[in-house]
Design a protein around this motif. Structure first.
Motif, mmCIF file in Angstrom:
data_model
loop_
_atom_site.group_PDB
_atom_site.id
_atom_site.type_symbol
_atom_site.label_atom_id
_atom_site.label_comp_id
_atom_site.label_asym_id
_atom_site.label_seq_id
_atom_site.Cartn_x
_atom_site.Cartn_y
_atom_site.Cartn_z
ATOM 1 N N ARG A 62 15.573 -25.179 -44.670
ATOM 2 C CA ARG A 62 16.993 -24.872 -44.859
ATOM 3 C C ARG A 62 17.798 -25.131 -43.587
ATOM 4 O O ARG A 62 18.570 -24.294 -43.150
ATOM 5 C CB ARG A 62 17.162 -23.409 -45.266
ATOM 6 C CG ARG A 62 16.380 -23.008 -46.471
ATOM 7 C CD ARG A 62 17.118 -23.386 -47.702
ATOM 8 N NE ARG A 62 16.371 -22.902 -48.866
ATOM 9 C CZ ARG A 62 16.622 -23.283 -50.083
ATOM 10 N NH1 ARG A 62 17.562 -24.138 -50.323
ATOM 11 N NH2 ARG A 62 15.908 -22.814 -51.083
ATOM 12 N N VAL A 63 17.615 -26.300 -42.994
ATOM 13 C CA VAL A 63 18.350 -26.649 -41.787
ATOM 14 C C VAL A 63 19.568 -27.466 -42.203
ATOM 15 O O VAL A 63 19.442 -28.531 -42.796
ATOM 16 C CB VAL A 63 17.472 -27.465 -40.812
ATOM 17 C CG1 VAL A 63 18.253 -27.784 -39.541
ATOM 18 C CG2 VAL A 63 16.191 -26.703 -40.491
ATOM 19 N N GLN A 64 20.739 -26.951 -41.903
ATOM 20 C CA GLN A 64 21.956 -27.635 -42.305
ATOM 21 C C GLN A 64 22.287 -28.743 -41.302
ATOM 22 O O GLN A 64 22.254 -28.534 -40.085
ATOM 23 C CB GLN A 64 23.121 -26.648 -42.396
ATOM 24 C CG GLN A 64 24.359 -27.263 -42.999
ATOM 25 C CD GLN A 64 25.462 -26.257 -43.189
ATOM 26 O OE1 GLN A 64 25.734 -25.450 -42.307
ATOM 27 N NE2 GLN A 64 26.108 -26.312 -44.323
ATOM 28 N N VAL A 65 22.600 -29.920 -41.846
ATOM 29 C CA VAL A 65 23.006 -31.071 -41.037
ATOM 30 C C VAL A 65 24.354 -31.547 -41.586
ATOM 31 O O VAL A 65 24.493 -31.766 -42.785
ATOM 32 C CB VAL A 65 21.967 -32.206 -41.095
ATOM 33 C CG1 VAL A 65 22.404 -33.377 -40.229
ATOM 34 C CG2 VAL A 65 20.587 -31.703 -40.670
ATOM 35 N N PRO A 143 11.451 -15.910 -46.543
ATOM 36 C CA PRO A 143 12.861 -16.146 -46.859
ATOM 37 C C PRO A 143 13.585 -16.868 -45.725
ATOM 38 O O PRO A 143 13.116 -16.919 -44.599
ATOM 39 C CB PRO A 143 13.414 -14.737 -47.035
ATOM 40 C CG PRO A 143 12.584 -13.913 -46.110
ATOM 41 C CD PRO A 143 11.191 -14.519 -46.184
ATOM 42 N N HIS A 144 14.738 -17.395 -46.057
ATOM 43 C CA HIS A 144 15.648 -17.942 -45.055
ATOM 44 C C HIS A 144 16.216 -16.748 -44.292
ATOM 45 O O HIS A 144 16.769 -15.825 -44.892
ATOM 46 C CB HIS A 144 16.759 -18.728 -45.761
ATOM 47 C CG HIS A 144 17.748 -19.317 -44.819
ATOM 48 N ND1 HIS A 144 17.416 -20.318 -43.934
ATOM 49 C CD2 HIS A 144 19.060 -19.057 -44.630
ATOM 50 C CE1 HIS A 144 18.487 -20.642 -43.236
ATOM 51 N NE2 HIS A 144 19.497 -19.890 -43.637
ATOM 52 N N GLU A 145 16.072 -16.739 -42.984
ATOM 53 C CA GLU A 145 16.481 -15.583 -42.185
ATOM 54 C C GLU A 145 17.877 -15.785 -41.620
ATOM 55 O O GLU A 145 18.072 -16.444 -40.608
ATOM 56 C CB GLU A 145 15.459 -15.330 -41.084
ATOM 57 C CG GLU A 145 14.099 -14.990 -41.682
ATOM 58 C CD GLU A 145 13.098 -14.546 -40.647
ATOM 59 O OE1 GLU A 145 13.518 -13.941 -39.646
ATOM 60 O OE2 GLU A 145 11.910 -14.800 -40.856
ATOM 61 N N ASN A 159 23.347 -21.964 -48.007
ATOM 62 C CA ASN A 159 22.343 -21.196 -48.746
ATOM 63 C C ASN A 159 22.994 -19.949 -49.311
ATOM 64 O O ASN A 159 23.214 -18.987 -48.612
ATOM 65 C CB ASN A 159 21.183 -20.799 -47.831
ATOM 66 C CG ASN A 159 20.517 -22.008 -47.238
ATOM 67 O OD1 ASN A 159 20.251 -22.982 -47.945
ATOM 68 N ND2 ASN A 159 20.266 -21.988 -45.962
ATOM 69 N N GLU A 160 23.310 -19.993 -50.581
ATOM 70 C CA GLU A 160 23.956 -18.848 -51.237
ATOM 71 C C GLU A 160 23.003 -17.666 -51.378
ATOM 72 O O GLU A 160 23.379 -16.531 -51.270
ATOM 73 C CB GLU A 160 24.488 -19.241 -52.613
ATOM 74 C CG GLU A 160 25.591 -20.275 -52.546
ATOM 75 C CD GLU A 160 26.811 -19.810 -51.784
ATOM 76 O OE1 GLU A 160 27.165 -18.639 -51.893
ATOM 77 O OE2 GLU A 160 27.408 -20.634 -51.067
ATOM 78 N N LYS A 161 21.723 -17.985 -51.618
ATOM 79 C CA LYS A 161 20.731 -16.933 -51.762
ATOM 80 C C LYS A 161 19.940 -16.813 -50.468
ATOM 81 O O LYS A 161 19.867 -17.752 -49.691
ATOM 82 C CB LYS A 161 19.785 -17.252 -52.915
ATOM 83 C CG LYS A 161 20.478 -17.310 -54.259
ATOM 84 C CD LYS A 161 19.475 -17.487 -55.375
ATOM 85 C CE LYS A 161 18.933 -18.898 -55.357
ATOM 86 N NZ LYS A 161 18.024 -19.189 -56.430
ATOM 87 N N ASN A 162 19.331 -15.708 -50.242
ATOM 88 C CA ASN A 162 18.531 -15.478 -49.045
ATOM 89 C C ASN A 162 17.117 -16.036 -49.243
ATOM 90 O O ASN A 162 16.147 -15.311 -49.272
ATOM 91 C CB ASN A 162 18.492 -13.983 -48.718
ATOM 92 C CG ASN A 162 17.902 -13.725 -47.360
ATOM 93 O OD1 ASN A 162 17.910 -14.594 -46.494
ATOM 94 N ND2 ASN A 162 17.380 -12.544 -47.171
ATOM 95 N N ILE A 163 17.045 -17.349 -49.429
ATOM 96 C CA ILE A 163 15.744 -18.021 -49.581
ATOM 97 C C ILE A 163 15.684 -19.215 -48.662
ATOM 98 O O ILE A 163 16.657 -19.689 -48.186
ATOM 99 C CB ILE A 163 15.467 -18.461 -51.028
ATOM 100 C CG1 ILE A 163 16.572 -19.379 -51.535
ATOM 101 C CG2 ILE A 163 15.273 -17.276 -51.928
ATOM 102 C CD1 ILE A 163 16.326 -19.981 -52.887
#
Length: 163
Positions: A62-65, A143-145, A159-163
């Motif tokens: 989940r790394v945003q670019v 989860p995505h922290e 990431n709308e959800k905590n995943i």
């Protein structure tokens, strides 16, 4: 890291009708606020991180670019700016935000998708029908922290959800 991005980008940009395109990493890019005349493309990608304090390493899918790009057709020149959002180690109390490390294959897929957007928005081409996905190398658990994600802390994580 910039060399890897520029090498891969150069391979793809060479196909753009003889126009000169450049790529630069730019941590000042504001997602959803490109400069006038610029376009935006955002995607999540898989990367690895390493803490500069404790040397802990972790993967994240989940790394945003964020890519901002502009093309001047009269000068036959285009520019792409890239911002890779950072993460920090959850083990260190004084951890700093660390830069992501992307595999060449994942950079290649991101740049390929970016080139599709450039061809559509700057050259008026139709979208391709074939899709290639990012390669996840290794297992990602947990989860995505949000507290350790720069994009989440800035309120811009996709990431709308905590995943």
């Amino acid at each position: 890291m910039a060399e890897q991005w520029n090498r891969i980008f150069g391979n793809w940009a060479g196909e753009l009708e003889g126009d000169a395109w450049t790529l630069e990493l730019d941590n000042s890019i504001k997602p959803d606020r490109p400069q006038r005349g610029w376009n935006q493309y955002i995607r999540n990608a898989f990367a690895r991180f390493r803490c500069s304090l404790c040397r802990n390493s972790w993967p994240s899918k989940r790394v945003q670019v964020v890519f901002h790009f502009s093309f001047n057709s009269t000068q036959h020149r285009g520019t792409v700016k890239v911002r890779q959002f950072k993460q920090k180690c959850r083990r260190c109390s004084k951890a700093q935000m660390e830069e992501p490390s992307f595999s060449s294959e994942n950079i290649d897929v991101m740049v390929e998708k970016l080139m599709e957007k450039i061809r559509i928005r700057c050259y008026g081409e139709k979208p391709p029908e074939v899709n290639r996905n990012l390669h996840v190398n290794g297992k990602v658990e947990g989860p995505h922290e949000r507290l350790h994600c720069e994009a989440c802390l800035m309120g811009i994580c996709k990431n709308e959800k905590n995943i």
